[in-house]
Scaffold this active site. Structure first.
Site, PDB file in Angstrom:
ATOM      1  N   LYS A 156       0.721  -1.247  -0.134  1.00 48.98           N
ATOM      2  CA  LYS A 156       0.083  -0.044  -0.107  1.00 48.98           C
ATOM      3  C   LYS A 156       0.845   1.180   0.074  1.00 48.98           C
ATOM      4  O   LYS A 156       2.144   1.086   0.280  1.00 48.98           O
ATOM      5  CB  LYS A 156      -0.905  -0.109   1.125  1.00 48.98           C
ATOM      6  CG  LYS A 156      -0.228   0.133   2.532  1.00 48.98           C
ATOM      7  CD  LYS A 156      -1.175  -0.147   3.659  1.00 48.98           C
ATOM      8  CE  LYS A 156      -0.414  -0.128   5.065  1.00 48.98           C
ATOM      9  NZ  LYS A 156      -1.354  -0.078   6.295  1.00 48.98           N
ATOM     10  N   TYR A 176      16.374  31.097   6.853  1.00 53.03           N
ATOM     11  CA  TYR A 176      15.298  31.847   7.320  1.00 53.03           C
ATOM     12  C   TYR A 176      15.181  32.326   8.639  1.00 53.03           C
ATOM     13  O   TYR A 176      15.384  31.300   9.464  1.00 53.03           O
ATOM     14  CB  TYR A 176      13.723  31.284   6.915  1.00 53.03           C
ATOM     15  CG  TYR A 176      13.501  30.990   5.412  1.00 53.03           C
ATOM     16  CD1 TYR A 176      13.021  32.311   5.017  1.00 53.03           C
ATOM     17  CD2 TYR A 176      13.230  30.010   4.885  1.00 53.03           C
ATOM     18  CE1 TYR A 176      12.636  32.568   3.662  1.00 53.03           C
ATOM     19  CE2 TYR A 176      12.988  30.011   3.419  1.00 53.03           C
ATOM     20  CZ  TYR A 176      12.822  31.259   2.968  1.00 53.03           C
ATOM     21  OH  TYR A 176      12.337  31.200   1.468  1.00 53.03           O
TER      22      TYR A 176
END
Length: 379
Positions: free
Chosen positions: A53, A274
């Protein structure tokens, strides 16, 4: 595009992909096959499926399933109907493909057309699959999932008791397995394991006689009383440790490397990234790699890369498409633009990265994005 431009392009599409990608994800299909063999050895005569999956836990369902097929695996589990249809197209006829979340209402004809096996989790799904069998004019394969104590998917005990009293409940249904799922298998001493096993025993005895399946990756290591007729390993196939308190008995499967986009030297006091959450305490040599949280690397995940055995710490915040590394520990000019540094691999496992992020290896693998060049080896 003119003829000269066309001639300048590499003919090998894979080479184009690797040349333009910011990072490379190498998947060792040989390791997946060996992990399957190791699990089979623990199971003895018990059959072993493959859970593929979420696109094979992020590394490629079709490639993984094809590798497992060569090891003799003929039963696969996916989560969603769309995954099952795609896997059937990839594998062709023959292998059994079970849809764990069940067939969505109204989509039963699609499941029948793709020759998929429904995992029936509710009375409503049972009624719908029975009706699909009538329309198809033949029995349709299914697994009946009961909820033995996880409260996620599967028929509640009350529902099992109701359908057990209905002699026509399973008309048109070819019951391949009665199954359930363990909630705490990665904690061997957890009392819920034995409690679930006993609940599963009680519930499956109410249903028509059929092979049973309870065990996931970690459940295989709980011992033979949990193995029943079919095991359903997922994470362990991909190298995630199924026994977290012990050494990993599985081989690593993935290696993730990111390309250096630029190197630079900064002076004491320079802000990095940042928010300038880091300021250089002295002169530093930095490298920026083409890799960030848009590629699925969580900002809290392991905060270092590696190059030829040398740890290269992240500096500042992880950006969307880039991360800044401190490469001062390397000799000058050792690391250059275009070189690859390792994020996952021999120096840093999937479980290591998950530990830093306060999560599990499953989330690290399935979060890896589509921008990598995926390289399959030992297939």
């Amino acid at each position: 595009m003119n003829d000269a431009s066309k001639r300048s392009l590499p003919e090998d599409v894979a080479a184009i992909s690797e040349a333009v990608a910011g990072a490379v994800l190498t998947i060792d299909l040989g390791a997946i096959r060996e992990n399957y063999r190791r699990l089979k050895a623990r199971l003895g005569d018990v059959r072993c499926a493959g859970v593929v999956k979420a696109d094979g836990y992020g590394v490629g369902a079709s490639q993984v399933a094809a590798a497992l097929l060569r090891e003799g695996c003929d039963t696969f589990f996916v989560a969603l109907l769309g995954e099952g249809i795609a896997l059937r197209r990839s594998l062709g006829p023959g292998p059994a493909i079970f849809v764990l979340n069940g067939i969505p209402p109204g989509a039963e004809p699609d499941a029948v057309a793709a020759d998929l096996c429904a995992v029936i989790n509710s009375v409503g799904q049972l009624v719908a699959w029975r009706a699909a069998a009538r329309r198809a004019g033949r029995k349709l394969p299914a697994a009946i999932q009961v909820d033995s104590g996880m409260s996620r998917l599967g028929m509640a005990p009350g529902d099992v008791e109701c359908i057990a009293a209905d002699p026509q409940a399973f008309d048109g249904i070819d019951i391949r397995y009665v199954m359930s799922h363990l909630a705490c298998a990665d904690e061997p001493e957890h009392p819920a394991n034995e409690k679930q096993r006993l609940a599963f025993e009680r519930l499956r005895k109410m249903l028509p006689e059929a092979p049973a399946s309870l065990t996931n990756s970690s459940g295989i290591f709980l011992g033979p009383s949990f193995h029943y007729d079919l095991a359903r390993p997922g994470a362990a196939l991909y190298g995630i440790n199924p026994t977290p308190a012990k050494l990993n008995p599985m081989l690593p499967v993935v290696r993730l490397q990111a390309k250096v986009a630029q190197t630079r030297v900064i002076e004491k006091g320079a802000g990095v990234g940042y928010g300038h959450t880091y300021h250089a305490q002295g002169p530093l040599r930095l490298a920026t790699i083409s890799f960030g949280y848009a590629d699925g690397w969580q900002r809290r995940a392991a905060s270092a890369a590696w190059f030829e055995g040398t740890r290269l710490p992240f500096l500042g915040r992880v950006s969307m498409d880039s991360i800044i590394l401190d490469i001062s520990a390397l000799p000058a000019d050792k690391l250059r633009d275009g070189d690859l540094v390792e994020l996952l691999g021999p120096s840093q496992s999937v479980d290591d990265a998950a530990g830093h992020a306060g999560t599990i290896g499953y989330e690290i693998l399935t979060s890896l994005g589509p921008r990598f060049h995926r390289r399959y080896v030992n297939g």
